[in-house]
Design a protein around this motif. Structure first.
Motif, PDB file in Angstrom:
ATOM      1  N   MET A 180      23.035  11.148   3.717  1.00 30.24           N
ATOM      2  CA  MET A 180      22.761  10.804   5.109  1.00 30.24           C
ATOM      3  C   MET A 180      22.103  11.951   5.878  1.00 30.24           C
ATOM      4  O   MET A 180      21.404  11.717   6.863  1.00 30.24           O
ATOM      5  CB  MET A 180      24.051  10.383   5.812  1.00 30.24           C
ATOM      6  N   GLU A 181      22.301  13.170   5.430  1.00 31.08           N
ATOM      7  CA  GLU A 181      21.646  14.292   6.106  1.00 31.08           C
ATOM      8  C   GLU A 181      20.138  14.207   5.951  1.00 31.08           C
ATOM      9  O   GLU A 181      19.383  14.529   6.876  1.00 31.08           O
ATOM     10  CB  GLU A 181      22.172  15.627   5.551  1.00 31.08           C
ATOM     11  N   TRP A 182      19.681  13.777   4.789  1.00 30.34           N
ATOM     12  CA  TRP A 182      18.247  13.586   4.585  1.00 30.34           C
ATOM     13  C   TRP A 182      17.741  12.462   5.473  1.00 30.34           C
ATOM     14  O   TRP A 182      16.683  12.579   6.104  1.00 30.34           O
ATOM     15  CB  TRP A 182      17.967  13.284   3.119  1.00 30.34           C
ATOM     16  N   ILE A 183      18.479  11.384   5.561  1.00 35.34           N
ATOM     17  CA  ILE A 183      18.080  10.238   6.383  1.00 35.34           C
ATOM     18  C   ILE A 183      17.994  10.632   7.855  1.00 35.34           C
ATOM     19  O   ILE A 183      17.110  10.161   8.589  1.00 35.34           O
ATOM     20  CB  ILE A 183      19.077   9.076   6.204  1.00 35.34           C
ATOM     21  N   ARG A 184      18.858  11.526   8.303  1.00 33.93           N
ATOM     22  CA  ARG A 184      18.894  11.898   9.727  1.00 33.93           C
ATOM     23  C   ARG A 184      17.627  12.621  10.195  1.00 33.93           C
ATOM     24  O   ARG A 184      17.396  12.728  11.400  1.00 33.93           O
ATOM     25  CB  ARG A 184      20.121  12.768  10.001  1.00 33.93           C
ATOM     26  N   GLN A 185      16.803  13.088   9.271  1.00 35.92           N
ATOM     27  CA  GLN A 185      15.579  13.774   9.703  1.00 35.92           C
ATOM     28  C   GLN A 185      14.522  12.796  10.194  1.00 35.92           C
ATOM     29  O   GLN A 185      13.535  13.200  10.818  1.00 35.92           O
ATOM     30  CB  GLN A 185      15.006  14.607   8.558  1.00 35.92           C
ATOM     31  N   PHE A 186      14.732  11.489   9.938  1.00 36.38           N
ATOM     32  CA  PHE A 186      13.765  10.481  10.375  1.00 36.38           C
ATOM     33  C   PHE A 186      14.212   9.876  11.705  1.00 36.38           C
ATOM     34  O   PHE A 186      15.402   9.744  11.982  1.00 36.38           O
ATOM     35  CB  PHE A 186      13.631   9.389   9.309  1.00 36.38           C
ATOM     36  N   ARG A 207      20.894   5.831  11.874  1.00 40.16           N
ATOM     37  CA  ARG A 207      19.537   5.805  12.386  1.00 40.16           C
ATOM     38  C   ARG A 207      19.112   4.372  12.722  1.00 40.16           C
ATOM     39  O   ARG A 207      19.561   3.419  12.085  1.00 40.16           O
ATOM     40  CB  ARG A 207      18.545   6.398  11.367  1.00 40.16           C
ATOM     41  N   PRO A 208      18.236   4.210  13.720  1.00 37.91           N
ATOM     42  CA  PRO A 208      17.706   2.880  14.023  1.00 37.91           C
ATOM     43  C   PRO A 208      17.084   2.259  12.773  1.00 37.91           C
ATOM     44  O   PRO A 208      16.266   2.893  12.108  1.00 37.91           O
ATOM     45  CB  PRO A 208      16.653   3.157  15.100  1.00 37.91           C
ATOM     46  N   THR A 209      17.483   1.027  12.469  1.00 33.99           N
ATOM     47  CA  THR A 209      17.095   0.402  11.212  1.00 33.99           C
ATOM     48  C   THR A 209      16.487  -0.973  11.442  1.00 33.99           C
ATOM     49  O   THR A 209      17.130  -1.856  12.014  1.00 33.99           O
ATOM     50  CB  THR A 209      18.314   0.264  10.271  1.00 33.99           C
ATOM     51  N   LEU A 210      15.252  -1.130  10.999  1.00 25.44           N
ATOM     52  CA  LEU A 210      14.576  -2.429  11.029  1.00 25.44           C
ATOM     53  C   LEU A 210      14.581  -2.962   9.607  1.00 25.44           C
ATOM     54  O   LEU A 210      13.994  -2.353   8.699  1.00 25.44           O
ATOM     55  CB  LEU A 210      13.147  -2.271  11.553  1.00 25.44           C
ATOM     56  N   TRP A 211      15.251  -4.092   9.407  1.00 29.96           N
ATOM     57  CA  TRP A 211      15.346  -4.698   8.072  1.00 29.96           C
ATOM     58  C   TRP A 211      14.327  -5.833   8.011  1.00 29.96           C
ATOM     59  O   TRP A 211      14.352  -6.748   8.832  1.00 29.96           O
ATOM     60  CB  TRP A 211      16.757  -5.210   7.859  1.00 29.96           C
ATOM     61  N   TRP A 212      13.439  -5.761   7.014  1.00 28.09           N
ATOM     62  CA  TRP A 212      12.281  -6.654   6.948  1.00 28.09           C
ATOM     63  C   TRP A 212      12.419  -7.543   5.710  1.00 28.09           C
ATOM     64  O   TRP A 212      12.347  -7.077   4.583  1.00 28.09           O
ATOM     65  CB  TRP A 212      11.024  -5.798   6.875  1.00 28.09           C
ATOM     66  N   ILE A 213      12.628  -8.844   5.931  1.00 30.83           N
ATOM     67  CA  ILE A 213      12.968  -9.788   4.868  1.00 30.83           C
ATOM     68  C   ILE A 213      11.732 -10.544   4.393  1.00 30.83           C
ATOM     69  O   ILE A 213      10.975 -11.078   5.193  1.00 30.83           O
ATOM     70  CB  ILE A 213      14.029 -10.801   5.367  1.00 30.83           C
TER      71      ILE A 213
END
Length: 476
Positions: A180-186, A207-213
């Protein structure tokens, strides 16, 4: 980390060497539901009755059998926390956390006004992978620092992506990402396709997450079975969910009502440098169906419609895509061998497809279901006449006879009739192709996609930040 391994059957025996290769784990005991094994030993550790687990000290229970859902329920009934139970697939990918490799895109300097990560499944020559790559391209075109993360992929396809300026992070722990530390840089993350459900749930905590189906109905049961214990209203509450068209939106909402309310079409780069719409001087009209040979893509319907034509001497019919060795593929190959006009071109790279597109007059999508086939958008981009079935997302954008044609799925006669009309009315194809090109520019151009994606991400970030301020979601 102290673990109890649940299951000592064939599943365990086939994987125990791999388990032993992982560092910093200590197996304290084994558990199994087979009574004859209780109080015996295996690989230097005791096999205990499951109810005795509560008396033991451990950090995690590792499920190593094929009945994961049943074992989850059994352990929960014994008072074991969900977070202490891991199936083998999740455990393995977590052991690989932090082993990612980065392939920097050509001329990608990593600068941009925001850092956006697009996460997807294995990179291969399929619609989902292409949509993910094009999303990165569209964001970079809007001034973002965008990159792609995948668990693995076809190296030739990956080289194409990198050559097009896309930075690719190969993260073997996906979709069970735990760094999650890597993810937090975005600043925000786009999670592509339904199969990456676990990533969407985990990442939405931080982190804000847009899930695209994008997926057809057949994918949903398989994926839901993998994550059955993770998908709750609570788990989905932080995720902003979009679908690429009406078709996957309806599929998703069938299982998770009212979750998908917004549509986000993909976009594709304009490769039609020179419009080549139906050269009137050609002796034969070329019809092409593009996509890996499988039941859902319905190449059998394409072949049967060709065979039903009164006269196909004025046309050629191409099947482009990989063809396996299963019964359906054998059936398609058999029909092709009976008709000289049908030619199997095999699997082509995107560059090869773009070079062959100018030779095609009509792009056919005979699919029994297809959320939003990229080949239809590509056909429109090149100003080609497109025939699609009504069970595709593309059908919603086609006015029959004006910018393409729509037929019913599995309707051999309807496809045959459209083909015959086209062969008799070649003088009308240019106008239909021009209208198809306008449809591409309105809905599928990379510029339009970039604007729509940027707008969707802004909305996703705004809603997520509001929930964060209200303390309505936790962190990981």
């Amino acid at each position: 980390m102290k673990i109890i391994v649940f299951g000592v059957g064939e599943f365990y025996r086939n994987r125990k060497e791999q388990l032993a290769s992982y560092q910093n784990i200590e197996i304290v005991a084994y558990a199994d539901n087979k009574e004859s094994l209780w109080e015996t030993w295996i690989d230097g550790r005791p096999i205990v009755e499951p109810k005795n687990i509560e008396k033991m000290q451990y950090d995690m229970i590792l499920i190593m059998c094929t009945y994961g859902e049943e074992i989850y329920a059994q352990l929960a009934g014994l008072g074991v926390s969900w977070d202490q139970i891991k199936p083998w697939s999740v455990f393995c990918t977590e052991m690989l956390s932090g082993t990612r490799k980065t392939f920097r895109g050509k001329n990608d300097d990593g600068n941009g006004r925001k850092h956006i990560l697009v996460i997807s499944t294995d990179l291969n020559y399929n619609g989902g992978s292409l949509a993910a790559g094009y999303a990165v391209m569209a964001l970079k075109g809007r001034g973002y620092d965008a990159a792609l993360a995948v668990p693995c992929g076809d190296r030739k396809f990956m080289d194409e992506m990198v050559g097009n300026g896309i930075t690719v992070h190969v993260c073997p722990e996906l979709p069970y990402i735990c760094d999650m530390e890597w993810i937090r840089q975005f600043d925000a993350v786009v999670v592509n396709v339904f199969q990456m459900m676990y990533s969407a749930i985990r990442i939405s905590l931080v982190r804000p997450t847009l899930w695209w189906i994008h997926e057809p109905a057949e994918i949903f049961d398989e994926v839901r079975l993998m994550y059955w214990n993770r998908v709750t209203d609570e788990a989905l509450k932080n995720i902003d969910t979009y679908a690429v068209s009406r078709v996957p939106a309806e599929n998703f909402n069938r299982f998770y009502p009212n979750r998908v309310r917004k549509i986000l079409h993909y976009g594709i780069p304009d490769m039609a440098v020179e419009k080549q719409i139906n050269d009137a001087g050609k002796e034969k009209t070329v019809f092409a169906i593009i996509g890996n040979v499988c039941v859902r893509k319905a190449q059998d319907i394409f072949c049967k419609a060709v065979q039903a034509l009164n006269d196909y001497s004025r046309a050629e019919f191409w099947i482009i895509g990989s063809c396996g060795e299963d019964a359906f593929c054998d059936e398609v190959k058999g029909m092709c061998s009976q008709t000289d006009a049908i030619k199997m071109k095999g699997l082509l790279t995107r560059d090869e497809i773009y070079h062959i597109f100018p030779k095609i007059d009509v792009v056919v999508c005979a699919s029994r279901e297809d959320p939003l086939p990229i080949v239809m958008a590509e056909g429109m981009m090149f100003g080609k006449v497109c025939i699609t079935t009504a069970v595709t997302g593309t059908a919603d954008l086609i006015r029959d006879g004006e910018n393409g044609f729509v037929i019913s799925a599995d309707d051999i006669n309807a496809l045959k009739e459209k083909m015959e009309w086209i062969l008799e009315n070649r003088d009308k194809l240019a106008g239909i192709g021009e209208n198809a090109r306008k449809t591409y520019e309105q809905y599928f151009s990379l510029g339009v996609f970039g604007e729509n994606l940027e707008r969707a991400l802004s909305e996703t970030e705004r809603e997520w930040r509001l929930k964060e301020e209200n303390g309505s979601h936790g962190g990981a």
